[in-house]
Design an enzyme around this catalytic site. Structure first.
Site, mmCIF file in Angstrom:
data_model
loop_
_atom_site.group_PDB
_atom_site.id
_atom_site.type_symbol
_atom_site.label_atom_id
_atom_site.label_comp_id
_atom_site.label_asym_id
_atom_site.label_seq_id
_atom_site.Cartn_x
_atom_site.Cartn_y
_atom_site.Cartn_z
ATOM 1 N N LYS A 39 0.841 -1.207 0.000
ATOM 2 C CA LYS A 39 0.000 0.000 0.000
ATOM 3 C C LYS A 39 0.873 1.253 0.000
ATOM 4 C CE LYS A 39 -1.703 1.494 4.026
ATOM 5 N NZ LYS A 39 -1.285 2.846 4.394
ATOM 6 N N ASN A 40 1.877 1.265 0.870
ATOM 7 C CA ASN A 40 2.674 2.480 1.059
ATOM 8 C C ASN A 40 3.688 2.725 -0.051
ATOM 9 O OD1 ASN A 40 1.158 2.929 3.277
ATOM 10 N ND2 ASN A 40 2.690 2.210 4.745
ATOM 11 N N ARG A 91 -0.185 13.703 13.693
ATOM 12 C CA ARG A 91 0.359 13.541 12.328
ATOM 13 C C ARG A 91 0.338 14.828 11.513
ATOM 14 N NH1 ARG A 91 -1.362 7.949 9.750
ATOM 15 N NH2 ARG A 91 0.553 8.329 8.620
ATOM 16 N N CYS A 124 -5.260 11.534 13.231
ATOM 17 C CA CYS A 124 -5.889 10.214 13.097
ATOM 18 C C CYS A 124 -5.700 9.454 14.388
ATOM 19 C CB CYS A 124 -5.349 9.462 11.889
ATOM 20 S SG CYS A 124 -3.848 8.548 12.209
ATOM 21 N N ARG A 145 -8.508 -1.198 4.495
ATOM 22 C CA ARG A 145 -7.754 -0.074 3.948
ATOM 23 C C ARG A 145 -6.368 -0.503 3.481
ATOM 24 N NH1 ARG A 145 -6.510 4.398 7.506
ATOM 25 N NH2 ARG A 145 -5.327 4.817 5.605
ATOM 26 N N ASP A 174 4.622 0.007 11.978
ATOM 27 C CA ASP A 174 3.431 -0.638 11.419
ATOM 28 C C ASP A 174 3.338 -2.119 11.780
ATOM 29 O OD1 ASP A 174 3.487 1.329 8.327
ATOM 30 O OD2 ASP A 174 2.901 1.818 10.382
HETATM 31 C C1 EPZ Z 1 4.148 6.684 6.517
HETATM 32 O O1 EPZ Z 1 3.329 7.688 7.110
HETATM 33 C C2 EPZ Z 1 3.249 5.458 6.331
HETATM 34 N N1 EPZ Z 1 2.141 5.824 5.473
HETATM 35 C C3 EPZ Z 1 2.732 5.005 7.698
HETATM 36 O O2 EPZ Z 1 1.977 3.801 7.519
HETATM 37 C C4 EPZ Z 1 3.919 4.662 8.587
HETATM 38 O O3 EPZ Z 1 3.458 4.338 9.873
HETATM 39 C C5 EPZ Z 1 4.850 5.899 8.687
HETATM 40 O O4 EPZ Z 1 5.247 6.333 7.377
HETATM 41 C C6 EPZ Z 1 6.112 5.596 9.482
HETATM 42 O O5 EPZ Z 1 6.786 4.523 8.943
HETATM 43 C C7 EPZ Z 1 2.352 5.889 4.122
HETATM 44 O O6 EPZ Z 1 3.442 5.683 3.605
HETATM 45 C C8 EPZ Z 1 1.170 6.227 3.282
HETATM 46 P P1 EPZ Z 1 6.040 10.057 8.714
HETATM 47 P P2 EPZ Z 1 3.818 9.216 7.185
HETATM 48 O O7 EPZ Z 1 5.833 11.358 8.033
HETATM 49 O O8 EPZ Z 1 4.674 9.533 6.019
HETATM 50 C C9 EPZ Z 1 6.021 13.272 12.250
HETATM 51 C C10 EPZ Z 1 0.167 2.315 7.794
HETATM 52 O O9 EPZ Z 1 -0.280 1.701 8.784
HETATM 53 N N2 EPZ Z 1 5.809 14.296 11.204
HETATM 54 O O10 EPZ Z 1 7.241 9.276 8.349
HETATM 55 O O11 EPZ Z 1 2.617 10.036 7.444
HETATM 56 C C11 EPZ Z 1 4.830 12.312 12.359
HETATM 57 O O12 EPZ Z 1 3.798 12.829 13.136
HETATM 58 C C12 EPZ Z 1 0.597 3.792 7.930
HETATM 59 O O13 EPZ Z 1 0.307 1.810 6.678
HETATM 60 C C13 EPZ Z 1 5.748 15.633 11.565
HETATM 61 O O14 EPZ Z 1 5.841 15.973 12.745
HETATM 62 O O15 EPZ Z 1 4.728 9.167 8.494
HETATM 63 C C14 EPZ Z 1 5.498 11.076 12.968
HETATM 64 O O16 EPZ Z 1 5.593 11.239 14.342
HETATM 65 C C15 EPZ Z 1 0.306 4.341 9.281
HETATM 66 N N3 EPZ Z 1 5.580 16.549 10.571
HETATM 67 C C16 EPZ Z 1 6.878 11.094 12.315
HETATM 68 O O17 EPZ Z 1 7.103 12.428 11.846
HETATM 69 C C17 EPZ Z 1 5.491 16.221 9.247
HETATM 70 O O18 EPZ Z 1 5.333 17.105 8.388
HETATM 71 C C18 EPZ Z 1 7.056 10.135 11.135
HETATM 72 O O19 EPZ Z 1 5.952 10.281 10.295
HETATM 73 C C19 EPZ Z 1 5.556 14.850 8.898
HETATM 74 C C20 EPZ Z 1 5.730 13.903 9.890
#
Ligand code: EPZ
Length: 419
Positions: free
Chosen positions: A22-23, A121, A116, A398, A305
């Site tokens: 998915k990702n 996030r 969420c 999903r 995940d």
């Molecule tokens: C990706 O989400 C994945 N989703 C998530 O999978 C996965 O859990 C996550 O990466 C971490 O591996 C997709 O690829 C579609 P991040 P993403 O930005 O990109 C903080 C699943 O179950 N952050 O790497 O949204 C954030 O809050 C999903 O398949 C900011 O603060 O995650 C988190 O604490 C759930 N500001 C950390 O960084 C920002 O602008 C890492 O989040 C962006 C992120």
């Protein structure tokens, strides 16, 4: 509304093939917007989330055709650049459309994803990076309104290695003027898969898979003849943990073991035997499950995940374990549902202490997010005394393609019913 029912106690046996990730599929589909033409994508999983991004892109004028496992995407007539609240609220990853739209159309109107179940996030790092590249943005009515007369290369430093943030900036940078350097970039295999697609389109990208990615902007890109999405490492991890929990023996076909080094190391520490081969991963569950501590980390560390699924395993381990969640601030919601099945878990900030017990008990439970639903299904596979009912499985759909069908093919007593 549907639910999944499970009668636990069967050892998983046989072979199972995993779906595309998915990702990896979501950013690859979004990247098609970057240039006009027919793009041909393989191994796109049939999921709620891939349906959602299709609906958003169709609303913009993108055409989709599916034949013999190939998803063909036509981006010649993009007439709108809006991703509506109604759809974005069901899938945060819609933010991945921002970079490609600004790069192609120099404008975008995307509903700002809200929080969420697993955390606030924010997308502040996405917006900060794009504005460093010259994108003007303002928030109005809950929408990000973005415009860019010029898209310029820039030095980007992420405070935290954000996966979709890295992907969004890479997609904008391939069509920006000059060079973009992304420091503290995410190293996930999904980022590398997207970089491969962008190179196939004529993008100039180096360093993907490391924490420094360099992108040289180009004037034109061409559509992609064929791009294959990588197998879903989180689905593979879910099957490995299911096998370890049930004392089974399964072959997981079509996976990339190199994407799972941290997971394989922990599953072996629990006592499972793991053999990697061309065919995939052969895993044999232990008679006695040893308790093992984990800490979630960005790739190549242990993936957040798979935290909920690993917790389900530790619920029936010998001894106690510590599970530390360092990525999302609210990713222990599955704990209270596991406790309803008799688990002994206490939470202290971002750490959960799991005291292993002999057996879990069947019960009706409620899924709260995608990976939590997988952990409840795993718990149901070993629960005794009755039938476990997992409700709100729209969360599961999903991100997993027919998970219960695949578990049933491995001998589990699991089925889906109208709730
Ligand atoms: C990706 O989400 C994945 N989703 C998530 O999978 C996965 O859990 C996550 O990466 C971490 O591996 C997709 O690829 C579609 P991040 P993403 O930005 O990109 C903080 C699943 O179950 N952050 O790497 O949204 C954030 O809050 C999903 O398949 C900011 O603060 O995650 C988190 O604490 C759930 N500001 C950390 O960084 C920002 O602008 C890492 O989040 C962006 C992120």
């Amino acid at each position: 509304m549907e639910k999944i029912l499970i009668q636990g106690g069967e050892r998983l046996k046989g072979a199972v093939k995993v779906s595309g990730a998915k990702n990896a599929a979501l950013p690859v589909m979004a990247a098609c917007i970057l240039t006009e033409g027919w793009h041909h994508l393989k191994n796109i999983p049939r999921l709620k989330d891939t349906q959602t991004i299709k609906r958003i892109m169709s609303g913009m004028g993108v055409l989709f055709e599916e034949q013999d496992g190939v998803l063909s995407v036509n981006t010649e007539n993009i007439r709108d650049c809006q991703a509506s609240y109604d759809l974005v609220k069901t899938m945060r990853a819609s933010i991945l459309l921002l970079g490609p739209l600004v790069a192609r159309l120099r404008r975008a109107r995307i509903s700002l994803p809200g929080g969420c179940a697993i955390g606030a996030r924010p997308v502040d790092m996405h917006l900060k990076a794009l504005s460093a590249m010259g994108v003007e943005m303002f928030l109005e009515g809950g929408y990000i309104n973005a415009e860019a007369d010029h898209l310029n290369g820039a030095e980007i430093f992420f405070d935290i290695p954000t996966v979709t943030g890295t992907e969004n900036v890479m997609m904008a940078a391939v069509k920006a003027k000059g060079q973009t350097v992304i420091r503290n970039a995410a190293k996930e295999p999904e980022v590398v898969n997207l970089a491969g697609m962008l190179r196939a389109m004529g993008g100039r990208i180096e360093g993907d898979g490391s924490d420094t990615i360099i992108v040289q902007g180009v004037d034109g890109l061409q559509s992609v003849e064929e791009h294959t999405v990588i197998p879903d490492r989180i689905e593979v991890g879910t099957f490995m943990i299911g096998c370890a929990m049930t004392g089974g023996e399964i072959l997981i076909e079509g996976c990339r073991p190199e994407h799972l080094a941290a997971v394989i190391e922990k599953v072996q520490a629990v006592g499972a035997e793991v053999k990697k081969s061309e065919a995939g991963i052969l895993i044999k569950g232990p008679e006695v499950i040893r308790s093992v501590d984990i800490e979630t980390m960005p790739f190549p560390g242990f993936p957040t995940d798979l935290q909920a699924q690993f917790m389900a395993l530790m619920c029936i381990a010998e001894g106690s374990s510590i599970i530390r969640e360092t990525i999302f601030e609210n990713r222990f919601i599955h704990v209270s549902e596991l406790i309803r099945m008799g688990a002994q878990i206490s939470i202290h900030g971002n750490q959960a202490m799991v005291r292993g017990i002999d057996r879990l008990l069947a019960a009706p439970v409620m899924a709260t997010d995608l990976r939590a639903s997988a952990s409840l299904i795993l718990a149901g596979l070993v629960a005794k005394e009755g039938t476990t009912e997992v409700h709100r499985i729209y969360h599961l759909d999903r991100g997993y393609e027919g998970l219960e069908v695949k578990f049933r093919s491995l001998g589990a007593k699991i089925w889906r019913e109208k709730a």
